[in-house]
Design an enzyme around this catalytic site. Sequence first.
Site, short mmCIF file in Angstrom:
data_model
loop_
_atom_site.label_atom_id
_atom_site.label_comp_id
_atom_site.label_asym_id
_atom_site.label_seq_id
_atom_site.Cartn_x
_atom_site.Cartn_y
_atom_site.Cartn_z
N SER A 180 3.01 1.74 -3.99
CA SER A 180 4.22 1.20 -5.26
C SER A 180 3.49 0.13 -6.08
CB SER A 180 5.34 0.57 -4.25
OG SER A 180 5.88 1.62 -3.57
N1 SAH Z 1 3.59 2.23 1.56
C1 SAH Z 1 2.35 2.96 1.26
C2 SAH Z 1 2.92 3.83 0.01
C3 SAH Z 1 3.82 4.85 0.54
S1 SAH Z 1 3.75 6.40 -0.36
C4 SAH Z 1 1.30 2.15 0.55
O1 SAH Z 1 1.49 0.60 0.55
O2 SAH Z 1 0.21 2.38 0.02
C5 SAH Z 1 5.06 7.14 0.86
C6 SAH Z 1 4.28 7.49 2.10
O3 SAH Z 1 5.28 7.88 3.06
C7 SAH Z 1 3.29 8.69 1.86
O4 SAH Z 1 2.06 8.56 2.22
C8 SAH Z 1 4.10 9.75 2.74
O5 SAH Z 1 3.15 10.60 3.39
C9 SAH Z 1 4.98 9.04 3.85
N2 SAH Z 1 5.86 9.62 4.33
C10 SAH Z 1 6.69 10.70 3.93
N3 SAH Z 1 7.60 10.79 4.97
C11 SAH Z 1 7.40 10.32 6.09
C12 SAH Z 1 7.96 10.39 7.49
N4 SAH Z 1 8.96 11.08 7.72
N5 SAH Z 1 7.30 9.52 8.50
C13 SAH Z 1 6.03 8.96 7.90
N6 SAH Z 1 5.61 8.96 6.71
C14 SAH Z 1 6.39 9.51 5.90
#
Ligand code: SAH
Length: 244
Positions: A93
Amino acid sequence: MERSLKYMIAACLFVTLQVQGGDDPYAKARQRMLAAIQATVIDTRGETGREALAPRVMEAMGKVPRHEFVPDELDAVAYANRPLPVGHGQTISQPYIVALMTDLLDIDEDAVVLEIGTGSGYQAAVLGALVNRVYTMEIIEPLADSAKERLARLGYGNVEVKFADGYYGWPEKGPFDAIIVTAAANHIPPPLVEQLKPGGRLVVPVGERFAVQHLLLVHKLDEQRVQIRQILPVRFVPLTGGHG
Ligand code: SAH
């Protein structure tokens, strides 16, 4: 003799200053990032009701080496106030959003926090700089593995990464003082509200894929009641997994 001693002292000081300055080539970029975050906080104050974020949140944002969490080729823009790709179709983000979501959690140093969506581990590191213990869950195994390795290498010993579907939370480690979801769900996941302590806060973007999503602040008042506030329109990658 005296002159050469003075010269030596001056030379030593110069070298020390050089080393200190050269220690962190990203320090200036990080300061500019903090200024950009503050400018966006002001721009969005009408929506968020905030003129400034908590100083300790800004301090944490100023400490975490964001360039370590983005692919090498994006090093030069690591501290720009915008989202960046982290591989596997996922994004880290925008710094302003990381800072705002962290601020909304309203956590003190004793807090135990759960994050859903580890991605690069950047948000988890910011939380790790602020609180006692962070648990973070990621559904894409290679991302979970690389975040685990990265966080350990950078010394975030209080952050634990788990490869699993975060929709269901991590009940063995709860209840949590705060929960942050960094992928967009199409509804507030009930298991996460369940795993919050009374008085705890959940920050989650909610909305359909490719549509406007809203960042929600869910305040669990007690076991029966929650208060939900809509904070800001946002755009996140979707929360995937088996919850339909
Ligand atoms: N917080 C992260 C960016 C998040 S992007 C950072 O600081 O880099 C969103 C992430 O959520 C992705 O890596 C995606 O694979 C994960 N995601 C999506 N659905 C999910 C779920 N049900 N459980 C765990 N992770 C999930």
